[in-house]
Design an enzyme around this catalytic site. Structure first.
Site, short mmCIF file in Angstrom:
data_model
loop_
_atom_site.label_atom_id
_atom_site.label_comp_id
_atom_site.label_asym_id
_atom_site.label_seq_id
_atom_site.Cartn_x
_atom_site.Cartn_y
_atom_site.Cartn_z
N CYS A 1 0.82 -1.22 0.00
CA CYS A 1 0.00 0.00 0.00
C CYS A 1 0.85 1.27 0.00
O CYS A 1 0.29 2.37 -0.14
CB CYS A 1 -0.89 0.07 1.24
SG CYS A 1 -2.08 -1.25 1.41
N HIS B 1 -5.65 1.86 5.43
CA HIS B 1 -6.34 1.09 4.40
C HIS B 1 -7.16 0.01 5.10
O HIS B 1 -6.64 -0.73 5.92
CB HIS B 1 -5.33 0.46 3.44
CG HIS B 1 -5.96 -0.42 2.41
ND1 HIS B 1 -7.08 -0.07 1.71
CD2 HIS B 1 -5.61 -1.65 1.94
CE1 HIS B 1 -7.41 -1.03 0.87
NE2 HIS B 1 -6.54 -2.02 0.99
N GLU C 1 -25.98 12.12 10.97
CA GLU C 1 -25.14 12.84 11.92
C GLU C 1 -23.66 12.48 11.78
O GLU C 1 -22.78 13.34 11.94
CB GLU C 1 -25.59 12.50 13.35
CG GLU C 1 -24.72 13.04 14.45
CD GLU C 1 -24.82 14.55 14.60
OE1 GLU C 1 -25.72 15.16 13.99
OE2 GLU C 1 -23.99 15.12 15.34
#
Lengths: 239, 239, 239, 239
Positions: free
Chosen positions: C101, C119, C142
């Site tokens: 990643c 991730h 909310e």
């Protein structure tokens, strides 16, 4: 007085009730003071107090009663357990009350010679009790083997009784269901939960985990278009 | 200054707020800095700080305010709590802010003489607030008995108010809902969550667990084709 | 070499990466070696190793890389961490590899000046990425307020990019999505998961919890017949 | 006798089996005494005892068997483990029995040279085995990459065999499925669960977490109107 029990043995049983109440809470079966676990040791039953957070009971807070439900040793409020909560708040008098489930537990101890009885407010049990009825039926699932007498090719039947405004009012219909379904080790209560018992706490706990799996799976399978009572461990030509 | 509270008593209340905030987080009701728990001790309210991970608050970080919301003792950033997070990052000035829920909590303390008030961002509450309305209604479920005044044969009603862009803007409509539903111990906020109170923290926690069960069950039952307001603890001939 | 970091400071950052990877795993976002957390400290990035159980990483196993992705200090296999697993089995050479990643994390560090990037393989993110698209949209909830720049009355948009056979192949489309949606702090990957960043780890973690809530709620609301992009914090006359 | 294993090495393997059984239980894959984990160390297999709460096994209670399933060292009941439960109750003779899964595990050890094999009663696996079949197929999900040989653009196939009244009766059909699907590292059992293996325990555990994710996602996606075998990592024009 718990005259027949040596102190370490008595303490171990009290600790077990506390541990199993915490376990029920961790599974979501004893939220909001509901549910509970009880054990039998000879003529003595160990029962949790009523209306308290079940995950916070201390061993000395467990009641000992006889098989007629008479209190032998009342639960003693403890600063380490729920007693500390009562003392530090306006929620109680500082006295513990015996679980309102006790008369119901007694039926399983006396009619079925159970060694342990639990009561669960599992949401899966509640949903199954509303969706199916007046008898919950399932077939073809492996987890049925974990139920006493369960066979994957036979329909497992669990009676569902109507709920009542007060817990002790369930006593007669629970007993009637036990007599009408002499092989069952569980009785569902409509919109409420389930009573489950076994020859000892390991059996009661294991069966309870299997029952809960079956309740949850049956609701999901219903949603997916299956009839849980008609499942087959073999794939049919159409299936 | 918390002049009326002895140091050990004051510390115990701060620890309780921290423990209950962790509990809310563990139930998924306080993800992402949302939700919180507050307690009352006489004229003092113990309230969590705002906008911080609620599962990591240290006791000294809890605010003490009076019943008008004036800060008596501000939360002091601690290296062991969220203070350590603020100090070690660019996310804050190192100062703690009082929870934005405080004006809302005050209504329950003043109008209802509550001993504890919590705010949950439970997803079940959020879904129920959108699916049902303007009042959430349920009947026939055992867990209603865990709500103050709840009876399994009567419809339990919980008002649902519209949400607002900023939390403090909910103050008037929350108060209005309390006045319009004088028996309720909870107010749902649409798409947001729920405020729940009780005479002490045990009552607030227990009722919150029951309410959450009811919200989740109602959504599931709706999906299964039931109207949660029409459930009956007895099986009807057709049911 | 991590020359700019004092040893205790360096250790604290490594411990934080390990703790946050465990947290992701506990939430179900990093099952089966997927997912991960990275932090920035000035010109240094702390990144987890690749293809290992993320809940078992030891601090010395974390890599330190610069903002171009060059390894400054490789993760050192440790008997207390995943190194012990590699050594005691046939699953690896005993050497750790940098998370695949990393090139994706770098975009958030460089284009957005992020202080932390994570991730997640959350199933809610995966389902939302398949059900909605090419942009995930939600309004009226909310938990949107917990997202940087989020407002309950505005539609929150999160781009969804196609997945690729190898993680590093996502680099260009992830960067393009960041440029096309300059206000987003998350990018969904179709059938895969989500990348989320913040100014520090508290912000990344908090926003991630809010995003995950929104993904899960949107899927559920879709099932319940709602369009998540059309929700209103106010009840409409029909609603 | 475990003559080839030094005592510390032998203990470490036993502890690993216990830890992984607890892990399975915590994931809900080993409720009610079901499921289990086994490891290979050269010619020795470490296997859990049968019919006991898998989350409470002590290291000395693990059996060591050879690759023909002959018991080399039987599990010894321990007061710290399930032995204490058997001794203190009427549920058993105090003797442990070898897991009924052992003949099934042996196929993976011998036909596939596995280093670890697990059996899960995951509800997601159970539902997927009933909803899909006779082969479970999925495509386009990232978590497929965590399966040995998995590629996001190719359909992953997992055979589903019929269940049988007794676990050992699955032996022939499990072997046949392994031979018919030479690349699979899992076999589903209809209405029951799944057997999963890997070159070592890390691989078996990681793949199991990926498989479970895929089973759960496939069931959810089916409910949402998708065919899991037709998913595409790229959004199509219509999608």
């Amino acid at each position: 007085m718990t005259t027949s029990a040596s102190a370490p043995h008595d303490l171990a049983l009290r600790q077990r009730v506390c541990e199993l109440c915490r376990h029920l809470y961790s599974l979501g079966w004893a939220s909001g003071t509901g549910g509970g676990f009880s054990l039998r040791d000879g003529e003595h039953l160990y029962v949790a107090p009523s209306g308290v957070p079940k995950e916070r009971i201390a061993p000395e807070e467990v009641f000992v009663v006889d098989l007629d439900g008479n209190v032998l040793t009342p639960g003693q409020p403890s600063a380490e357990g729920v007693g500390g909560l009562l003392g530090g708040s306006s929620s109680g008098s500082g006295k513990l009350k015996l679980s309102a489930c006790t008369p119901l537990f007694l039926h399983a101890y006396k009619l079925r010679n159970a060694g342990a009885v639990l009561h669960s407010h599992s949401q899966a049990a509640c949903l199954a009790s509303l969706l199916f009825g007046p008898v919950f039926r399932v077939r073809g699932l492996e987890m049925m083997k974990g139920i006493e007498g369960g066979h994957v090719d036979e329909v497992l039947e669990i009676p569902i009784i109507d709920n009542m405004p007060y817990e002790h009012e369930l006593s007669d219909s629970l007993r009637d269901a036990m007599l009408a379904f002499p092989k069952t080790t569980a009785v569902l209560v409509r919109g409420h939960g389930v009573y489950i018992w076994g020859r000892d706490w390991v059996s009661a706990k294991s069966q309870a985990e299997c029952y809960d799996y079956l309740f949850a799976a049956a609701v999901r399978l219903h949603e997916l278009g299956f009839d849980p009572a008609q499942l087959d461990r073999r794939r049919t030509k159409e299936g």
